[in-house]
Enzyme design. Structure first.
Site, PDB file in Angstrom:
ATOM      1  N   SER A 292      -3.700  11.095   5.124  1.00  0.00           N
ATOM      2  CA  SER A 292      -2.579  10.440   4.439  1.00  0.00           C
ATOM      3  C   SER A 292      -1.746  11.418   3.642  1.00  0.00           C
ATOM      4  CB  SER A 292      -3.053   9.290   3.555  1.00  0.00           C
ATOM      5  OG  SER A 292      -4.372   9.379   3.183  1.00  0.00           O
TER       6      SER A 292
ATOM      7  N   HIS B 188      -0.424   9.065  11.294  1.00  0.00           N
ATOM      8  CA  HIS B 188      -0.778   8.392  10.044  1.00  0.00           C
ATOM      9  C   HIS B 188      -0.631   6.886  10.213  1.00  0.00           C
ATOM     10  CE1 HIS B 188       0.109   7.761   5.481  1.00  0.00           C
ATOM     11  NE2 HIS B 188      -1.140   7.490   5.783  1.00  0.00           N
TER      12      HIS B 188
ATOM     13  N   GLU C 258       3.223   6.901  11.224  1.00  0.00           N
ATOM     14  CA  GLU C 258       4.045   8.092  10.943  1.00  0.00           C
ATOM     15  C   GLU C 258       3.513   9.179  11.864  1.00  0.00           C
ATOM     16  OE1 GLU C 258       5.602   9.153   6.570  1.00  0.00           O
ATOM     17  OE2 GLU C 258       3.493   8.668   6.584  1.00  0.00           O
TER      18      GLU C 258
ATOM     19  N   ASN D 127       3.881   8.244   1.610  1.00  0.00           N
ATOM     20  CA  ASN D 127       3.254   8.441   0.301  1.00  0.00           C
ATOM     21  C   ASN D 127       4.130   9.217  -0.677  1.00  0.00           C
ATOM     22  OD1 ASN D 127       0.914   6.927   0.411  1.00  0.00           O
ATOM     23  ND2 ASN D 127      -0.034   8.419   1.771  1.00  0.00           N
TER      24      ASN D 127
HETATM   25  P1  NAD Z   1     -13.794   5.886   4.955  1.00  0.00           P
HETATM   26  O1  NAD Z   1     -14.511   6.482   3.800  1.00  0.00           O
HETATM   27  O2  NAD Z   1     -13.808   4.408   5.131  1.00  0.00           O
HETATM   28  O3  NAD Z   1     -14.318   6.536   6.338  1.00  0.00           O
HETATM   29  C1  NAD Z   1     -14.511   7.912   6.500  1.00  0.00           C
HETATM   30  C2  NAD Z   1     -15.626   8.106   7.522  1.00  0.00           C
HETATM   31  O4  NAD Z   1     -15.688   9.482   7.881  1.00  0.00           O
HETATM   32  C3  NAD Z   1     -17.019   7.725   7.003  1.00  0.00           C
HETATM   33  O5  NAD Z   1     -17.594   6.777   7.878  1.00  0.00           O
HETATM   34  C4  NAD Z   1     -17.791   9.048   7.043  1.00  0.00           C
HETATM   35  O6  NAD Z   1     -19.169   8.905   7.392  1.00  0.00           O
HETATM   36  C5  NAD Z   1     -17.049   9.797   8.134  1.00  0.00           C
HETATM   37  N1  NAD Z   1     -17.213  11.248   8.095  1.00  0.00           N
HETATM   38  C6  NAD Z   1     -17.189  12.083   7.032  1.00  0.00           C
HETATM   39  N2  NAD Z   1     -17.363  13.355   7.426  1.00  0.00           N
HETATM   40  C7  NAD Z   1     -17.490  13.325   8.780  1.00  0.00           C
HETATM   41  C8  NAD Z   1     -17.692  14.314   9.786  1.00  0.00           C
HETATM   42  N3  NAD Z   1     -17.779  15.601   9.477  1.00  0.00           N
HETATM   43  N4  NAD Z   1     -17.772  13.919  11.076  1.00  0.00           N
HETATM   44  C9  NAD Z   1     -17.681  12.633  11.411  1.00  0.00           C
HETATM   45  N5  NAD Z   1     -17.477  11.635  10.504  1.00  0.00           N
HETATM   46  C10 NAD Z   1     -17.395  11.987   9.209  1.00  0.00           C
HETATM   47  O7  NAD Z   1     -12.278   6.430   4.832  1.00  0.00           O
HETATM   48  P2  NAD Z   1     -10.944   5.797   5.414  1.00  0.00           P
HETATM   49  O8  NAD Z   1     -10.295   4.938   4.352  1.00  0.00           O
HETATM   50  O9  NAD Z   1     -11.207   5.223   6.763  1.00  0.00           O
HETATM   51  O10 NAD Z   1     -10.021   7.105   5.515  1.00  0.00           O
HETATM   52  C11 NAD Z   1     -10.169   8.032   6.561  1.00  0.00           C
HETATM   53  C12 NAD Z   1      -8.914   8.890   6.668  1.00  0.00           C
HETATM   54  O11 NAD Z   1      -7.772   8.053   6.843  1.00  0.00           O
HETATM   55  C13 NAD Z   1      -8.608   9.747   5.432  1.00  0.00           C
HETATM   56  O12 NAD Z   1      -8.054  10.964   5.827  1.00  0.00           O
HETATM   57  C14 NAD Z   1      -7.581   8.909   4.688  1.00  0.00           C
HETATM   58  O13 NAD Z   1      -6.755   9.658   3.831  1.00  0.00           O
HETATM   59  C15 NAD Z   1      -6.807   8.329   5.853  1.00  0.00           C
HETATM   60  N6  NAD Z   1      -6.060   7.097   5.555  1.00  0.00           N
HETATM   61  C16 NAD Z   1      -6.610   6.132   4.773  1.00  0.00           C
HETATM   62  C17 NAD Z   1      -5.889   4.974   4.504  1.00  0.00           C
HETATM   63  C18 NAD Z   1      -6.478   3.887   3.618  1.00  0.00           C
HETATM   64  O14 NAD Z   1      -5.718   3.004   3.166  1.00  0.00           O
HETATM   65  N7  NAD Z   1      -7.757   3.868   3.390  1.00  0.00           N
HETATM   66  C19 NAD Z   1      -4.613   4.792   5.056  1.00  0.00           C
HETATM   67  C20 NAD Z   1      -4.098   5.784   5.898  1.00  0.00           C
HETATM   68  C21 NAD Z   1      -4.827   6.934   6.136  1.00  0.00           C
END
Ligand code: NAD
Length: 283
Positions: free
Chosen positions: A119, A140, A152, A190
């Site tokens: 993000s 994104h 995005e 963002n």
């Molecule tokens: P989350 O914490 O729900 O999920 C992250 C997952 O990644 C976890 O299941 C974890 O076990 C796994 N993980 C960590 N290290 C790893 C590795 N080395 N190999 C494989 N898996 C691994 O997080 P999320 O909210 O799903 O966010 C994930 C990404 O998406 C981030 O980069 C975040 O910035 C982005 N994002 C989040 C949102 C939001 O609203 N939450 C929106 C857009 C983008």
């Protein structure tokens, strides 16, 4: 190249959603995470989401089963050796993402595109960790993925036009709307959203109004579907702070300084909905 098989790395809230929308559009998807139980939780979340759509009459049982049949789970990154595209959705930490991209670069076929759902982190820096920066791009997605239309599409400094076009076409295929953005801190979404949320927090901090009043002004006065403080609680206050810090550091401009109240809440463990307390309390 037609993208026929995708690996989604990270089976959290974003990864599961991305895997679901890709599988629903006829693409074979491998959902990968570090532990079996995490991948299973992601798969279960997809199953539940699809079942809700069946119950609402928006999806047939057959389509649900077909979607599930295109999904497989993985805890071995080696399975990336047969995919055309990897979409990374792991935690928002640069060192985790770069070491993952380095490994994927070694495993994935030469033609494969490596995309990140970050993000706020620079795509150019993630790409530099690989030997194929021209095939690295940002996708994104917005949360919740099955509902939100926008993706995005972020071009890193070296991203090729061909890769951009492939990802644009794929985004349309999975029924989302791609919007082209260049690689600058916070991208577009963002960079605009977070300073607004931060300013709403300053408005609480300076005693201008209560959180409920601020949210009401933005909902009724600006037609926002959700007030900025409610939205901050949903996103997670730790995530909001992290993105503000990325903007502050990336632009070196104090107009992006995170509000001290945001820091205080995060230090207190008031992270919003996920921790039960943020600007509001949650059961
Ligand atoms: P989350 O914490 O729900 O999920 C992250 C997952 O990644 C976890 O299941 C974890 O076990 C796994 N993980 C960590 N290290 C790893 C590795 N080395 N190999 C494989 N898996 C691994 O997080 P999320 O909210 O799903 O966010 C994930 C990404 O998406 C981030 O980069 C975040 O910035 C982005 N994002 C989040 C949102 C939001 O609203 N939450 C929106 C857009 C983008």
């Amino acid at each position: 190249m037609t993208i026929q098989k995708i690996m989604v790395v990270g089976a959290g809230q974003m990864g599961a959603g991305i895997a679901q929308v890709c599988a629903m559009s006829g693409i074979e998807v491998v959902l990968h995470d570090i532990k079996e139980e995490i991948v299973e939780k992601g798969m279960l979340a997809i199953d539940k989401q699809l079942q809700r759509q069946v119950e609402k009459g928006k999806l047939t049982k057959e389509l649900k089963e077909e979607t599930l049949s295109r999904l497989s789970s993985s805890t071995e990154l080696q399975k990336a050796s047969t995919v055309d595209l990897v979409i990374e959705a792991v935690i928002e930490k640069m060192d985790v993402k770069t070491s993952l991209f380095q490994e994927l670069d070694k495993i994935a076929p030469e033609h494969a595109i490596l995309a990140s759902n970050t993000s706020s982190l620079p795509i150019t820096e993630i790409a530099a960790a690989t030997s194929r920066p021209e095939k690295v791009i940002g996708m994104h997605f917005m949360n919740p993925v099955p509902v939100m239309k926008l993706v995005e599409v972020i071009r890193g400094l070296a991203t090729s036009d061909e890769v951009y076009e492939e990802i644009k076409a794929l985004t349309k295929k999975i029924n989302k709307v791609p919007v082209e953005v260049n690689d600058f801190p916070g991208f577009v979404s963002n960079r605009i959203l977070m300073p607004m949320i931060n300013e709403a927090i300053y408005t609480v901090y300076e005693g201008v109004a209560e959180p409920e009043a601020i949210d009401e002004v933005m909902k009724l006065g600006m037609n926002h579907p959700m007030g900025p403080l409610t939205l901050a609680d949903f996103i997670g206050l730790d995530t909001c702070l992290f993105i503000m810090e990325t903007l502050h550091e990336g632009f070196g401009d104090d107009k992006y300084r995170p509000c001290p109240l945001l820091r205080k809440y995060v230090k207190a463990g008031w992270l919003g909905k996920k921790s039960g307390r943020g600007f509001y309390r949650y059961e």
